[in-house]
Every structure is written in structure tokens, then in C-alpha cells.
Write an enzyme that holds these catalytic residues in place. Structure first.
Site, PDB file in Angstrom:
ATOM      1  N   LYS A  85      17.215  68.883  49.852  1.00 24.02           N
ATOM      2  CA  LYS A  85      16.582  69.155  51.148  1.00 24.02           C
ATOM      3  C   LYS A  85      16.280  70.648  51.285  1.00 24.02           C
ATOM      4  O   LYS A  85      15.214  71.041  51.740  1.00 24.02           O
ATOM      5  CB  LYS A  85      17.501  68.667  52.281  1.00 24.02           C
ATOM      6  CG  LYS A  85      17.520  67.145  52.385  1.00 24.02           C
ATOM      7  CD  LYS A  85      18.661  66.584  53.211  1.00 24.02           C
ATOM      8  CE  LYS A  85      18.683  65.063  53.086  1.00 24.02           C
ATOM      9  NZ  LYS A  85      19.821  64.406  53.705  1.00 24.02           N
ATOM     10  N   GLN A 114      24.821  65.660  57.189  1.00 24.17           N
ATOM     11  CA  GLN A 114      24.807  64.790  56.001  1.00 24.17           C
ATOM     12  C   GLN A 114      25.927  63.752  56.111  1.00 24.17           C
ATOM     13  O   GLN A 114      27.078  64.079  56.401  1.00 24.17           O
ATOM     14  CB  GLN A 114      24.967  65.646  54.729  1.00 24.17           C
ATOM     15  CG  GLN A 114      24.788  64.888  53.437  1.00 24.17           C
ATOM     16  CD  GLN A 114      23.380  64.301  53.254  1.00 24.17           C
ATOM     17  OE1 GLN A 114      22.390  64.857  53.714  1.00 24.17           O
ATOM     18  NE2 GLN A 114      23.299  63.172  52.594  1.00 24.17           N
ATOM     19  N   ASP A 128      16.705  63.137  61.536  1.00 29.14           N
ATOM     20  CA  ASP A 128      17.045  61.898  60.825  1.00 29.14           C
ATOM     21  C   ASP A 128      16.553  60.660  61.576  1.00 29.14           C
ATOM     22  O   ASP A 128      16.462  59.582  60.989  1.00 29.14           O
ATOM     23  CB  ASP A 128      18.582  61.771  60.725  1.00 29.14           C
ATOM     24  CG  ASP A 128      19.113  62.161  59.354  1.00 29.14           C
ATOM     25  OD1 ASP A 128      18.392  61.974  58.364  1.00 29.14           O
ATOM     26  OD2 ASP A 128      20.266  62.643  59.288  1.00 29.14           O
TER      27      ASP A 128
HETATM   28  N1  GUN Z   1      23.322  60.158  53.591  1.00 31.35           N
HETATM   29  C1  GUN Z   1      22.574  59.312  52.836  1.00 31.35           C
HETATM   30  N2  GUN Z   1      21.329  59.210  53.342  1.00 31.35           N
HETATM   31  C2  GUN Z   1      21.276  60.008  54.427  1.00 31.35           C
HETATM   32  C3  GUN Z   1      20.247  60.335  55.342  1.00 31.35           C
HETATM   33  O1  GUN Z   1      19.106  59.855  55.275  1.00 31.35           O
HETATM   34  N3  GUN Z   1      20.588  61.210  56.326  1.00 31.35           N
HETATM   35  C4  GUN Z   1      21.843  61.745  56.428  1.00 31.35           C
HETATM   36  N4  GUN Z   1      22.079  62.580  57.447  1.00 31.35           N
HETATM   37  N5  GUN Z   1      22.805  61.456  55.588  1.00 31.35           N
HETATM   38  C5  GUN Z   1      22.532  60.601  54.580  1.00 31.35           C
END
Ligand code: GUN
Length: 286
Positions: A53, A97, A120
Site C-alpha cells: 500500500k 490493517q 476500506d
Molecule cells: N486484511 C486483509 N485484507 C484487508 C483489507 O482489505 N483491509 C484491511 N484493513 N485489512 C485487511
């Protein structure tokens, strides 16, 4: 032989056009979009996602701050950080996350993020907006799946889409997005009986089950479109693999995505799009 739809190629196209937009808006508003990612602990998969990211932000010109906290952080401390970021007018997007350590309630954490900064799209307000067809932030993987289908010019309207998996992150929201595009949607899950019978009636299969190479050729109708959302490790080779047994299924499918290089790059790209969207809303509200 199926046509392999490259999410990576689409991601590159989208990222290049976002790059230019970010430069233009940065000049116009005198500030760049800013995404803050919070990483708790050192789960290797989470570290890798967060790194990805950060790299995407760098590539596009989005400002990225990653806040790393130890596994031992208390729920209250984490909520305090979110509160501070909610009130920081230079922050456009907040992403925590997942998964979080067991002593922290993920629902409380997600609910604490201001919906207009919830890149998200996990906050109940954004989830409700999706189901009520109201404006809101749509979560990244489902959005990426639809963009990939559109990129390959695959007709969704009137098709039978079978979604394998009912998670809040993928299965449920992608089902709603497909329904909004006038597909007939069937959601299958671990208790579904005669799964292969159902998937054999699918024009479009979305595999989001979280089991390595779960979807086999005998589950797929000749000419079906197969979208693989899985991110798993092959037990034998240790390599990244999807929920679809690619070698087995590819000869029967008309279109298929690969892992890696399929939906994954589009998930991150949609996160960038959501960050840009939140930024523009913030700037326009000022
Ligand atoms: N962990 C696995 N996929 C995701 C996601 O799309 N967003 C977040 N915040 N954590 C994750």
C-alpha cells in the site's frame, strides 16, 4: 484456452491516470492526498500488504504515513490514535490493517473511524450505503472485481453469478455490486449442499473462499468467467496461489484471472481511488 484478464495491466492504467490527477489536484488545493495506515504487530502477510500500500501511494504521489504499533498496544490506545487522525484535517484516509490481536475488538476499531475517512469501506455507514444504493465508500476488493470484469468487457446484466464465500470484505459486498449490475446472484458458502451443481450453472464464478486451489475443473461450466480472489500459500511449493486450481480450470473457462497479478493489484488500486475520492470530498467541503 481462456483469456487471462490481467488485473496488473488495468492497475497500471489506472495508477498512471491517478498520478496525473494527483499532480493537478495537488496544485489546485495546495496539498496532496494523505493516507494513514496503522499496522499492529508483525504478522508477515499484514507487513507485506502494508508495504504494498505504501509503495502504491509513492508511485501515485499520495502522501503515506504508516503507524506501526506493537502487538501489546491496548484497545484504548488504538482508539485514541484513530480519534486524533479523525480530527486531523490533513488526513484524508485511515486504514487499520486487519487482523488485529485478539484483545482488540475489530468492530470497535472500524466503527471508530470517521466514515468519510474510511477508505476500506468497512464502517457500518458505508456498508449500509452500499446496500441502500446511497453514496458512500465501496470496499476495495469488490470494487476491483467489478472493474476487472468491465475492463474485459464481460457482460454482467442477466448473467448468473455464483459467489463462493460470504465474508463482509468480499463475498457479501461483491454480491450486492453484481446484483446492482442486474446479475442473478447465488451466494455459496461452507454449508452449501451440492456446491458443484450450483457452480456448474454459473456464467460468472467469483471464488472468495480462502482455500488454496479449491475450485476445480469439474465445478466449472465450459465457457464460464472465473474470477479468483484467493490469496493463499501452496502447501507444497510455498508459492502464492488463489482459490482456483488455475491449471485445471483454465482450459474450460472463457476468461480467468491469475494469482498473483489478478485481483490483488486492483484491490490496492481501488484503495488509492478511495483515498483520492475522500481527499476530493474533504477539499470540496472546505
Ligand atoms: N486484511 C486483509 N485484507 C484487508 C483489507 O482489505 N483491509 C484491511 N484493513 N485489512 C485487511
Amino acid at each position: 484456452m481462456a483469456t487471462v484478464i490481467s488485473g496488473k495491466e488495468l492497475a497500471t492504467i489506472r495508477r498512471n491516470s491517478m498520478k496525473e490527477e494527483v499532480i493537478e489536484f495537488g496544485k489546485k488545493y495546495n496539498r496532496l492526498p494523505h493516507l494513514v495506515v496503522i499496522l499492529v504487530g508483525d504478522n508477515p502477510a499484514s507487513v507485506s500488504y502494508v508495504t504494498g500500500k505504501g509503495k502504491a501511494c509513492e508511485e501515485i504521489g499520495i502522501k503515506n504515513t504508516t503507524i506501526k504499533k506493537p502487538e501489546t498496544i491496548s484497545e484504548k490506545e488504538l482508539l485514541d490514535i484513530i480519534d486524533e487522525l479523525n480530527n486531523d484535517s490533513t488526513v484524508d484516509g485511515i486504514l487499520v490493517q486487519l487482523p488485529l490481536p485478539k484483545h482488540i475488538n475489530p468492530d470497535l476499531v472500524i466503527n471508530a473511524i470517521t466514515p468519510s475517512k474510511d477508505v476500506d469501506g468497512f464502517h457500518p455507514i458505508n456498508v449500509a450505503s452500499l446496500y441502500l444504493k446511497q453514496p458512500g465508500i465501496v470496499s476495495c476488493t469488490p470494487k476491483g472485481i467489478i472493474e476487472v470484469l468491465d475492463f474485459a468487457n464481460i457482460q454482467i446484466e442477466g448473467k448468473h453469478a455464483v459467489v463462493i464465500g460470504r465474508s463482509n470484505i468480499v463475498g457479501m459486498p461483491v454480491s450486492k455490486l453484481l446484483l446492482d449490475r442486474n446479475a442473478t446472484v447465488t451466494i455459496c458458502h461452507s454449508r452449501t449442499k451440492n456446491l458443484a451443481e450450483i457452480t456448474n450453472t454459473a456464467d460468472i464464478i467469483i471464488a472468495a473462499v480462502g482455500k488454496a486451489k479449491f475450485v476445480k475443473a469439474e465445478m466449472v461450466r465450459e465457457g464460464a468467467v472465473v474470477i479468483d480472489v484467493g490469496v493463499n500459500r501452496d502447501e507444497v511449493t510455498g508459492k502464492l496461489c488463489g482459490d482456483v486450481d488455475f491449471k485445471d480450470v483454465e482450459p474450460k473457462a472463457s476468461y480467468i484471472t491469475k494469482v498473483p497479478g489478478g485481483i490483488g493489484p486492483m484491490t490496492i488500486t481501488c484503495l488509492m481511488e478511495n483515498t483520492l475520492e475522500c481527499y476530493l470530498k474533504h477539499m470540496e467541503e472546505k
